[in-house]
Design a protein around this motif. Structure first.
Motif, PDB file in Angstrom:
ATOM      1  N   GLY A  23       0.603  -1.370  -0.123  1.00 21.14           N
ATOM      2  CA  GLY A  23      -0.085   0.057  -0.072  1.00 21.14           C
ATOM      3  C   GLY A  23       0.764   1.202   0.082  1.00 21.14           C
ATOM      4  N   HIS A  24       2.076   1.280  -0.523  1.00 20.21           N
ATOM      5  CA  HIS A  24       2.922   2.458  -0.380  1.00 20.21           C
ATOM      6  C   HIS A  24       2.562   3.355  -1.448  1.00 20.21           C
ATOM      7  CE1 HIS A  24       5.301   0.715   2.678  1.00 20.21           C
ATOM      8  NE2 HIS A  24       5.885  -0.226   1.897  1.00 20.21           N
ATOM      9  N   TYR A  25       2.229   3.017  -2.700  1.00 16.24           N
ATOM     10  CA  TYR A  25       1.782   3.866  -3.874  1.00 16.24           C
ATOM     11  C   TYR A  25       1.056   2.972  -4.851  1.00 16.24           C
ATOM     12  CZ  TYR A  25       6.177   1.636  -5.769  1.00 16.24           C
ATOM     13  OH  TYR A  25       7.094   0.909  -5.959  1.00 16.24           O
ATOM     14  N   GLY A  26       0.331   3.885  -5.641  1.00 15.53           N
ATOM     15  CA  GLY A  26      -0.541   3.161  -6.870  1.00 15.53           C
ATOM     16  C   GLY A  26       0.115   3.163  -8.026  1.00 15.53           C
ATOM     17  N   VAL A  27      -0.637   2.694  -8.983  1.00 12.58           N
ATOM     18  CA  VAL A  27      -0.303   2.503 -10.435  1.00 12.58           C
ATOM     19  C   VAL A  27       0.337   3.841 -11.199  1.00 12.58           C
ATOM     20  CG1 VAL A  27      -0.803   1.496 -12.902  1.00 12.58           C
ATOM     21  CG2 VAL A  27      -1.649   0.441 -10.648  1.00 12.58           C
ATOM     22  N   ARG A  28      -0.774   5.008 -10.756  1.00 10.90           N
ATOM     23  CA  ARG A  28      -0.405   6.213 -11.359  1.00 10.90           C
ATOM     24  C   ARG A  28       0.830   6.581 -10.925  1.00 10.90           C
ATOM     25  NH1 ARG A  28      -4.913  10.611 -11.018  1.00 10.90           N
ATOM     26  NH2 ARG A  28      -6.031   8.763 -12.029  1.00 10.90           N
ATOM     27  N   ALA A  29       1.165   6.705  -9.600  1.00 10.80           N
ATOM     28  CA  ALA A  29       2.457   7.003  -9.177  1.00 10.80           C
ATOM     29  C   ALA A  29       3.578   6.289  -9.708  1.00 10.80           C
ATOM     30  CB  ALA A  29       2.322   6.977  -7.654  1.00 10.80           C
ATOM     31  N   PHE A  30       3.577   5.214  -9.726  1.00 15.72           N
ATOM     32  CA  PHE A  30       4.405   4.188 -10.523  1.00 15.72           C
ATOM     33  C   PHE A  30       5.000   4.600 -12.014  1.00 15.72           C
ATOM     34  CE2 PHE A  30       5.673   0.316 -13.024  1.00 15.72           C
ATOM     35  CZ  PHE A  30       7.031   0.199 -12.280  1.00 15.72           C
ATOM     36  N   VAL A  31       3.883   4.699 -12.554  1.00 15.98           N
ATOM     37  CA  VAL A  31       4.224   5.344 -14.070  1.00 15.98           C
ATOM     38  C   VAL A  31       4.740   6.469 -14.056  1.00 15.98           C
ATOM     39  CG1 VAL A  31       2.937   5.498 -16.360  1.00 15.98           C
ATOM     40  CG2 VAL A  31       2.128   3.776 -14.847  1.00 15.98           C
TER      41      VAL A  31
END
Length: 238
Positions: A23-31
């Motif tokens: 739960g550290h970050y989501g898909v958008r933050a990764f991209v």
């Protein structure tokens, strides 16, 4: 050579999977983070070797021509990396991913208008579909325009002008489309980068949502599986 990004990106995807489960970050933050972090390194790879080799091979020596060449190369490298990221999201296996990415690159290279001139490509599919969606078309023609426009060359043919302009060479020899400027081609390449990144985000986002449903469906008795698919919120409550 940007296919070489595949092995390291497969490892990045594994790290992202662990971080996402925590739960550290989501898909958008990764991209977004992956895109921003790769830009400085890709720019240095585009700039430093080209600054060494560009003037040695006799290309046009003005700063504007050199800057365009670096920007064009930088854009294509981002595009190829984005394409390989999309392949990695679909084919996470190392060997199969390299093979798939190399096959895709090979097909689009053959239809980019270099190995076979545009007017000589087989019709209709390879000429009027593939040729206009592969990025090599816009990269090659941008490079040709950057080098040939504004130059003149001796013409040894009898009965014609003793010199040929760079525009004539582009039209007759390289079959370059002269209806738009070289910078329009760069803009098209940036648009392809956006499409690949959005496609990559969409695939990861879909996998992120569908994968838990599939695991839950496989982990429960068959009589409860249909209830989970009809009511996904039951996964979190269970």
């Amino acid at each position: 050579m940007a296919i070489g990004v595949f092995p390291s990106f497969v490892e990045d995807m594994k790290v992202f999977g662990w971080e996402r489960l925590n739960g550290h970050y989501g898909v958008r933050a990764f991209v977004v983070g992956n895109t921003i972090s790769s830009i400085p390194y890709l720019f240095m790879i585009s700039l430093i070797p080209r600054a060494i080799a560009y003037y040695l091979v006799g290309l046009q020596k003005s700063l504007g021509h050199f800057a365009y060449f670096v920007i064009l190369l930088f854009t294509t490298m981002i595009l190829v990396e984005s394409l390989m990221m999309t392949v990695a999201s679909i084919v996470p296996d190392f060997l199969m991913g390299i093979i798939t990415g190399a096959d895709i690159q090979g097909v689009i290279m053959l239809n980019g208008g270099f190995f076979r001139l545009p007017n000589d490509l087989p019709k209709p599919f390879w000429r009027y579909v593939m040729y206009y969606i592969v990025f090599h078309k816009y990269a090659n023609q941008g490079f040709y325009k950057n080098e040939f426009e504004g130059l003149s060359f001796p013409n040894n043919q009898a009965g014609v002008s003793p010199t040929s302009t760079g525009d004539e060479v582009l039209r007759s020899f390289w079959h370059v489309e002269m209806g738009y400027s070289r910078w329009v081609g760069v803009g098209i390449l940036f648009g392809m980068v956006d499409i690949c990144r959005l496609l990559f985000w969409g695939i990861i986002n879909t996998i992120d949502k569908v994968k838990p449903l599939i695991k839950s469906y496989m982990a429960v008795p068959p009589k409860y599986s249909s209830q989970i698919l009809e009511n996904p919120s039951a996964i979190s409550s269970s």
